[in-house]
Design a protein around this motif. Structure first.
Motif, PDB file in Angstrom:
ATOM      1  N   HIS A   1       0.848  -1.184   0.000  1.00 28.40           N
ATOM      2  CA  HIS A   1       0.000   0.000   0.000  1.00 28.40           C
ATOM      3  C   HIS A   1       0.885   1.235   0.000  1.00 28.40           C
ATOM      4  O   HIS A   1       2.017   1.209   0.500  1.00 28.40           O
ATOM      5  N   GLU A   2       0.378   2.304  -0.558  1.00 27.60           N
ATOM      6  CA  GLU A   2       1.143   3.550  -0.663  1.00 27.60           C
ATOM      7  C   GLU A   2       1.643   4.046   0.686  1.00 27.60           C
ATOM      8  O   GLU A   2       2.725   4.639   0.782  1.00 27.60           O
ATOM      9  N   HIS A   3       0.865   3.797   1.736  1.00 27.85           N
ATOM     10  CA  HIS A   3       1.221   4.322   3.051  1.00 27.85           C
ATOM     11  C   HIS A   3       1.697   3.238   4.018  1.00 27.85           C
ATOM     12  O   HIS A   3       1.597   3.394   5.236  1.00 27.85           O
ATOM     13  N   ILE A   4       2.198   2.145   3.455  1.00 27.06           N
ATOM     14  CA  ILE A   4       2.849   1.091   4.236  1.00 27.06           C
ATOM     15  C   ILE A   4       4.307   1.015   3.791  1.00 27.06           C
ATOM     16  O   ILE A   4       4.589   0.961   2.593  1.00 27.06           O
ATOM     17  N   LEU A   5       5.230   1.011   4.734  1.00 23.89           N
ATOM     18  CA  LEU A   5       6.646   0.903   4.393  1.00 23.89           C
ATOM     19  C   LEU A   5       6.881  -0.416   3.661  1.00 23.89           C
ATOM     20  O   LEU A   5       6.589  -1.488   4.200  1.00 23.89           O
ATOM     21  N   PRO A   6       7.396  -0.380   2.431  1.00 25.99           N
ATOM     22  CA  PRO A   6       7.553  -1.620   1.660  1.00 25.99           C
ATOM     23  C   PRO A   6       8.761  -2.442   2.108  1.00 25.99           C
ATOM     24  O   PRO A   6       9.780  -1.888   2.523  1.00 25.99           O
ATOM     25  N   LEU A   7       8.625  -3.746   2.016  1.00 26.53           N
ATOM     26  CA  LEU A   7       9.746  -4.655   2.247  1.00 26.53           C
ATOM     27  C   LEU A   7      10.193  -5.169   0.885  1.00 26.53           C
ATOM     28  O   LEU A   7       9.484  -5.920   0.229  1.00 26.53           O
TER      29      LEU A   7
ATOM     30  N   LEU B   1       4.200   7.816  16.828  1.00 30.86           N
ATOM     31  CA  LEU B   1       4.983   8.717  15.985  1.00 30.86           C
ATOM     32  C   LEU B   1       6.249   8.050  15.465  1.00 30.86           C
ATOM     33  O   LEU B   1       6.636   8.226  14.310  1.00 30.86           O
ATOM     34  N   GLU B   2       6.909   7.279  16.329  1.00 30.02           N
ATOM     35  CA  GLU B   2       8.185   6.664  15.969  1.00 30.02           C
ATOM     36  C   GLU B   2       8.044   5.571  14.914  1.00 30.02           C
ATOM     37  O   GLU B   2       9.046   5.175  14.300  1.00 30.02           O
ATOM     38  N   ASN B   3       6.835   5.071  14.696  1.00 33.03           N
ATOM     39  CA  ASN B   3       6.630   3.980  13.742  1.00 33.03           C
ATOM     40  C   ASN B   3       6.004   4.437  12.432  1.00 33.03           C
ATOM     41  O   ASN B   3       5.526   3.615  11.649  1.00 33.03           O
ATOM     42  N   VAL B   4       5.998   5.742  12.200  1.00 34.07           N
ATOM     43  CA  VAL B   4       5.542   6.283  10.915  1.00 34.07           C
ATOM     44  C   VAL B   4       6.701   7.051  10.300  1.00 34.07           C
ATOM     45  O   VAL B   4       7.159   8.048  10.859  1.00 34.07           O
ATOM     46  N   LEU B   5       7.193   6.562   9.171  1.00 30.97           N
ATOM     47  CA  LEU B   5       8.310   7.211   8.494  1.00 30.97           C
ATOM     48  C   LEU B   5       7.801   8.085   7.356  1.00 30.97           C
ATOM     49  O   LEU B   5       6.685   7.885   6.857  1.00 30.97           O
ATOM     50  N   VAL B   6       8.623   9.051   6.952  1.00 33.11           N
ATOM     51  CA  VAL B   6       8.241   9.986   5.900  1.00 33.11           C
ATOM     52  C   VAL B   6       9.326   9.987   4.830  1.00 33.11           C
ATOM     53  O   VAL B   6      10.500  10.219   5.129  1.00 33.11           O
TER      54      VAL B   6
ATOM     55  N   CYS C   1       3.790   9.552   4.069  1.00 33.69           N
ATOM     56  CA  CYS C   1       3.904   8.787   5.314  1.00 33.69           C
ATOM     57  C   CYS C   1       3.836   7.291   5.028  1.00 33.69           C
ATOM     58  O   CYS C   1       3.029   6.837   4.207  1.00 33.69           O
ATOM     59  N   LYS C   2       4.670   6.535   5.730  1.00 31.14           N
ATOM     60  CA  LYS C   2       4.736   5.086   5.580  1.00 31.14           C
ATOM     61  C   LYS C   2       4.706   4.443   6.968  1.00 31.14           C
ATOM     62  O   LYS C   2       5.596   4.676   7.780  1.00 31.14           O
ATOM     63  N   ILE C   3       3.691   3.638   7.225  1.00 32.46           N
ATOM     64  CA  ILE C   3       3.608   2.926   8.502  1.00 32.46           C
ATOM     65  C   ILE C   3       4.597   1.769   8.488  1.00 32.46           C
ATOM     66  O   ILE C   3       4.659   1.002   7.527  1.00 32.46           O
ATOM     67  N   GLY C   4       5.377   1.630   9.558  1.00 30.33           N
ATOM     68  CA  GLY C   4       6.349   0.552   9.650  1.00 30.33           C
ATOM     69  C   GLY C   4       6.283  -0.151  10.991  1.00 30.33           C
ATOM     70  O   GLY C   4       5.412   0.127  11.814  1.00 30.33           O
ATOM     71  N   ASP C   5       7.212  -1.063  11.215  1.00 27.68           N
ATOM     72  CA  ASP C   5       7.355  -1.836  12.454  1.00 27.68           C
ATOM     73  C   ASP C   5       6.120  -2.694  12.729  1.00 27.68           C
ATOM     74  O   ASP C   5       5.181  -2.270  13.401  1.00 27.68           O
ATOM     75  N   PHE C   6       6.159  -3.923  12.236  1.00 27.42           N
ATOM     76  CA  PHE C   6       5.023  -4.831  12.371  1.00 27.42           C
ATOM     77  C   PHE C   6       5.316  -5.981  13.327  1.00 27.42           C
ATOM     78  O   PHE C   6       4.754  -7.063  13.204  1.00 27.42           O
ATOM     79  N   GLY C   7       6.197  -5.727  14.292  1.00 25.76           N
ATOM     80  CA  GLY C   7       6.581  -6.766  15.238  1.00 25.76           C
ATOM     81  C   GLY C   7       5.460  -7.237  16.139  1.00 25.76           C
ATOM     82  O   GLY C   7       5.472  -8.373  16.617  1.00 25.76           O
ATOM     83  N   LEU C   8       4.476  -6.375  16.404  1.00 28.07           N
ATOM     84  CA  LEU C   8       3.357  -6.750  17.273  1.00 28.07           C
ATOM     85  C   LEU C   8       2.055  -6.923  16.497  1.00 28.07           C
ATOM     86  O   LEU C   8       1.012  -7.185  17.094  1.00 28.07           O
ATOM     87  N   THR C   9       2.113  -6.761  15.187  1.00 29.03           N
ATOM     88  CA  THR C   9       0.908  -6.854  14.364  1.00 29.03           C
ATOM     89  C   THR C   9       0.299  -8.252  14.442  1.00 29.03           C
ATOM     90  O   THR C   9       1.013  -9.254  14.456  1.00 29.03           O
ATOM     91  N   ALA C  10      -1.025  -8.295  14.513  1.00 27.83           N
ATOM     92  CA  ALA C  10      -1.727  -9.580  14.610  1.00 27.83           C
ATOM     93  C   ALA C  10      -3.035  -9.506  13.838  1.00 27.83           C
ATOM     94  O   ALA C  10      -3.550  -8.421  13.555  1.00 27.83           O
ATOM     95  N   ARG C  11      -3.558 -10.660  13.506  1.00 29.71           N
ATOM     96  CA  ARG C  11      -4.839 -10.715  12.814  1.00 29.71           C
ATOM     97  C   ARG C  11      -5.963 -10.365  13.775  1.00 29.71           C
ATOM     98  O   ARG C  11      -5.906 -10.674  14.960  1.00 29.71           O
TER      99      ARG C  11
END
Length: 357
Positions: free
Chosen positions: A90-96, A160-165, A171-181
């Motif tokens: 997604h445009e606003h998700i930090l790509p891997l 704030l620390e997990n949204v990069l520009v 804006c790109k949302i990052g850090d998915f270490g705690l992400t869950a379904r």
């Protein structure tokens, strides 16, 4: 021979052999450069390709994982992060771009964002005001809406620390270490609950009918520091459960990283007989905290004493900033509503976000 007998003995230490994550080493076609950041147990290096392309590489050493209190859990979360991250687009998700796993470390190649995080921008420029905050906030909302309604995920560490520009101000949302379904417990959590609660099911149904609007990237506003005077104190209408006593409040919510407590929703701090299932409403509360910070340069709930900070969050009392406009006030109230059932959904936030700035 005679002179050599009186020569002082010198021990020459052999140079340290290069490590796989040292500057100058190659990973996935990129040459590692200098360190540009550090995480809890990770290092981020700038890297460049032979064609001049620049990326960021997140490096997690196996030895650093082994030093954690629960290495098995850390490794499981790292593997979970890699699997989830690679599935998002997604445009606003930090790509891997790619991931390289070796016996020495895991390397994650991602987009280089020279502007840093939203936290970095606030430190440099101060509060962004209505226009700047609204522009940044809407982008984060779009990325989070994709996660909730399309991917069926709860980020669980929005801050704030997990949204990069990036260099274009996107804006790109990052850090998915705690992400869950949504509604699914971690494998390491035990629960006697059966099924997913009604609100989680409602979010799952919304995914099928959701249509995502596109946002136009724009340059971040370079605004001077704006001082917001203390405004009236706002309190959610929902009463605090009588079962919540300071001694009963969890000291450290297990689903939040250190430093993320000011963004934790009240239900995460209440005692539960069974583990609390991941729910989009937890991200919505954090969105409200993030917007508040973008507008004012400070967090709505702050205290150096952790237990007192938790009680402030549980009571939901904060100073409503002045001069931010009715639209921003409505979004803050909708996001930071103590009652999960009354808290706004991501679709409601998205619809109202255009009134911020």
């Amino acid at each position: 021979m005679f002179l050599s007998a009186f020569s002082p003995s010198t021990s020459v230490s052999s140079p340290r052999s290069s490590l796989p994550d040292d500057e100058g080493q190659e990973v996935s076609g990129y040459t590692l450069g200098h360190i540009i950041g550090r995480g809890g147990f990770s290092t981020i290096r700038l890297a460049s390709s032979s064609t001049g392309g620049t990326v960021a590489v997140k490096i997690v050493r196996r030895s650093d994982i082994a030093r954690q209190d629960n290495p098995t859990l850390v490794q499981k979360r790292l593997s979970n992060e890699a699997a989830i991250w690679s599935s998002l687009s997604h445009e606003h998700i930090l790509p891997l771009f790619s991931a390289v796993h070796t016996s020495y470390a895991d390397f994650f190649v991602t987009l280089y964002c020279p502007a840093g995080t939203l936290f970095d921008i606030l430190q440099r420029e101060g509060p962004l005001g209505q226009d700047g905050a609204g522009m940044m906030f809407r982008q984060v909302v779009r990325g989070l809406r994709y996660m909730h309604e399309v991917a069926g995920l709860v980020h669980r560490d929005v801050k704030l620390e997990n949204v990069l520009v990036d260099e274009m101000g996107v804006c790109k949302i990052g850090d998915f270490g705690l992400t869950a379904r949504i509604g699914e417990l971690d494998d390491d959590s035990s629960s006697e609950d059966e099924g997913v609660d009604e609100q989680s099911e409602q979010y799952q149904r919304q995914r099928a009918v959701s249509s995502m609007r596109q946002t136009k990237p724009g340059l971040p506003a370079h605004l001077s520091l704006i001082r917001h005077h203390s405004g009236p104190r706002h309190r959610n209408s929902s009463p605090l459960p009588s079962s919540a006593r300071p001694a009963e409040v969890k000291q450290k919510p297990e689903c939040y990283n250190p430093g993320s407590l000011p963004y934790a929703s009240p239900e995460l701090l209440l005692p539960h007989s069974t583990p609390l299932r991941p729910h989009p409403a937890q991200d919505i509360w954090a969105l409200g905290v993030l917007l508040y910070a973008l507008l004012t340069g400070r967090l709505p709930f702050m205290d150096s004493f952790e237990t007192r900070l938790q009680m402030k969050i549980l009571h939901g009392v904060y100073e409503m900033p002045t001069g931010i406009g009715r639209g921003a006030e409505d979004v803050l109230k909708g996001c930071m509503e103590r009652s999960v059932s009354s808290r706004w959904t991501i679709a409601m936030v998205d619809d109202a976000a255009w009134g911020v700035g």
